[in-house]
Write a protein that holds these residues in place. Sequence first.
Motif, PDB file in Angstrom:
ATOM      1  N   LEU A  38       0.831  -1.195   0.000  1.00 19.28           N
ATOM      2  CA  LEU A  38       0.000   0.000   0.000  1.00 19.28           C
ATOM      3  C   LEU A  38       0.868   1.247   0.000  1.00 19.28           C
ATOM      4  O   LEU A  38       0.390   2.353  -0.188  1.00 19.28           O
ATOM      5  CB  LEU A  38      -0.907  -0.002   1.238  1.00 19.28           C
ATOM      6  N   ASP A  39       2.158   1.075   0.247  1.00 17.28           N
ATOM      7  CA  ASP A  39       3.068   2.241   0.242  1.00 17.28           C
ATOM      8  C   ASP A  39       4.410   1.875  -0.380  1.00 17.28           C
ATOM      9  O   ASP A  39       4.509   1.704  -1.582  1.00 17.28           O
ATOM     10  CB  ASP A  39       3.205   2.826   1.661  1.00 17.28           C
TER      11      ASP A  39
ATOM     12  N   GLU B  78      -5.969  -8.152   4.793  1.00 17.94           N
ATOM     13  CA  GLU B  78      -5.907  -9.161   3.736  1.00 17.94           C
ATOM     14  C   GLU B  78      -4.471  -9.534   3.360  1.00 17.94           C
ATOM     15  O   GLU B  78      -3.662  -9.783   4.234  1.00 17.94           O
ATOM     16  CB  GLU B  78      -6.732  -8.690   2.534  1.00 17.94           C
ATOM     17  N   LEU B  79      -4.177  -9.558   2.063  1.00 21.10           N
ATOM     18  CA  LEU B  79      -2.838 -10.009   1.666  1.00 21.10           C
ATOM     19  C   LEU B  79      -1.943  -8.825   1.287  1.00 21.10           C
ATOM     20  O   LEU B  79      -0.907  -9.006   0.649  1.00 21.10           O
ATOM     21  CB  LEU B  79      -2.949 -10.998   0.495  1.00 21.10           C
ATOM     22  N   ASN B  80      -2.336  -7.634   1.705  1.00 24.18           N
ATOM     23  CA  ASN B  80      -1.551  -6.454   1.353  1.00 24.18           C
ATOM     24  C   ASN B  80      -0.395  -6.221   2.321  1.00 24.18           C
ATOM     25  O   ASN B  80      -0.364  -6.783   3.419  1.00 24.18           O
ATOM     26  CB  ASN B  80      -2.456  -5.221   1.289  1.00 24.18           C
ATOM     27  N   PHE B  81       0.531  -5.391   1.881  1.00 23.54           N
ATOM     28  CA  PHE B  81       1.729  -5.098   2.672  1.00 23.54           C
ATOM     29  C   PHE B  81       1.817  -3.608   2.960  1.00 23.54           C
ATOM     30  O   PHE B  81       1.265  -2.786   2.225  1.00 23.54           O
ATOM     31  CB  PHE B  81       2.989  -5.444   1.862  1.00 23.54           C
ATOM     32  N   SER B  82       2.587  -3.281   4.008  1.00 28.31           N
ATOM     33  CA  SER B  82       2.962  -1.887   4.252  1.00 28.31           C
ATOM     34  C   SER B  82       4.360  -1.898   4.854  1.00 28.31           C
ATOM     35  O   SER B  82       4.642  -2.687   5.756  1.00 28.31           O
ATOM     36  CB  SER B  82       1.977  -1.232   5.214  1.00 28.31           C
ATOM     37  N   PHE B  83       5.225  -1.055   4.333  1.00 28.26           N
ATOM     38  CA  PHE B  83       6.591  -0.986   4.868  1.00 28.26           C
ATOM     39  C   PHE B  83       6.957   0.404   5.374  1.00 28.26           C
ATOM     40  O   PHE B  83       8.032   0.585   5.922  1.00 28.26           O
ATOM     41  CB  PHE B  83       7.609  -1.424   3.798  1.00 28.26           C
ATOM     42  N   SER B  84       6.059   1.393   5.181  1.00 22.70           N
ATOM     43  CA  SER B  84       6.467   2.753   5.552  1.00 22.70           C
ATOM     44  C   SER B  84       6.514   2.920   7.073  1.00 22.70           C
ATOM     45  O   SER B  84       7.336   3.669   7.587  1.00 22.70           O
ATOM     46  CB  SER B  84       5.565   3.793   4.890  1.00 22.70           C
TER      47      SER B  84
END
Length: 340
Positions: free
Chosen positions: A164-165, A210-216
Motif C-alpha cells: 500500500l506504500d 488481507e494479503l496487502n503489505f505496508s513498509f512505511s
Amino acid sequence: MPNQTIYILSIESSCDDTSIAVLKNQTVLSNVVASQKVHQNYGGVVPELASRAHQQNIIPVMHQALKEAKIEKTHISAIAFTRGPGLMGSLLVGTSFAKSLAMALEIPLIEVNHMQAHLLAHFIDDAGQEIPSFPFLGITISGGHTQIVKVTHHFELEVIGETLDDAIGEAFDKGGKMLGLSYPAGPQIDKLAKLGNPKSFDFPIPNVKELNFSFSGLKTALLYFIQKSQKENPNFIEENLADICASYQYTIVKILTNKIKKAVKQTGIREIAIGGGVSANREIRETLQQLALKHHWKVHIPKFEYTTDNAAMIGIVGYYKYLEKDFCGLDVTPKARFGF
Ligand code: KG4
Ligand code: ZN
C-alpha cells in the motif's frame, strides 16, 4: 514445442537497467545488462538521469547481445519490449527503439508487461531449474514492486496482494540510507545481518488487511529508534550496525513470510515462485526453504541473473505471445502504470 525456431530480441528499460537479450525459443542465447552507476550518489534512481543513460547504453548493449548470441539482426523473428510499468522517460527509450527496430526489420512487435515478465522468468529453459506448474503463487519483490500474484496460466494472472506504500526493496534501501549505507543498501544489509543478532531490537509488524503489505511504518520506526538511541550514544549506529541490520531484516522477512503463509492458506496453492531483486536475499531464501520443508510447499527461486531486472524475462513473455500471434501496432505507447 513448436517445430519452428523463434528468435526473439527483447528490450528492458523500465527503471535503471538497460538490458537486451536474444532468445531461441525458451533458451537464452544472450542477456546483456548495463546497470547504471550514476544513481549511487543520490540514494535512489533519478528518472531524468536514467532515461539519458538508457539513450547512451541501448545501441552498444544491443550490439553486445547480438554478438554474444552469434546471430544477425535479419534472423530475428520479433522484437519484444517492456511497455510498463516503470519510469516514463526510461520506458520511452526502450519503446521507441523497439518500434524503430521492428519497422526497419519488418518483423512483429510484442509489448510486454514487466511484472508478468518477472513471474514468467521461471519458464526460461535453464538446465536444472524446474519450471513451476499451474496454479502457483508468484511473489514479486524488488525496489519497485511487492506483489502476490495468483498465476493460473501464462496469461491469466491475478494480483491478490500488494504493497500500500513502499516496496520491500525500498524498505531495505531507505532503511540502509538512514544507517549510512550507500544505494542500493539491500545487499549490504543482507551481508551485515549475517554478523548480527536478529533478536537484538524489536521493530513493529504492521497490521495490514488481507494479503496487502505496508513498509512505511517500519521505516519510520527505524528512524525514531535511531534518533532516540543516538541521543543516548552518538556512536550507536557504528557500534550496533550488524545487530540493527539483522533485526531490521528479520522484521522485513517476517512481514513478507506472514503474508505468504496467509496466501497459501487462503488459496490452497502450495507452489510458490519468487522473483525480483530482493529474492537474492539470503534470509528470504533460507526462510522460504524452511517453510517449504515444514509445510510441504514447493518453492522456485530463479537464477539471480533472471531475478533482477533483465531482458531475458521480457523475451520469454515475447516467446509465448509470439506463439499466440499476440502482436502490437507501431502506434503503441508506454504505460507508466500498467496492470495485467
Ligand atoms: O529487481 P531489481 O534489480 O530492480 C527493481 O527494483 O525493479 O531490484 C533491486 C532491489 C533494490 O531495492 C536492492 O536493494 C534489492 O533489490 N536487493 C536486495 C538484495 N539484493 C538486491 N535486497 C535485500 N537483499 C539482497 N541480497
Ligand atoms: Zn522489476
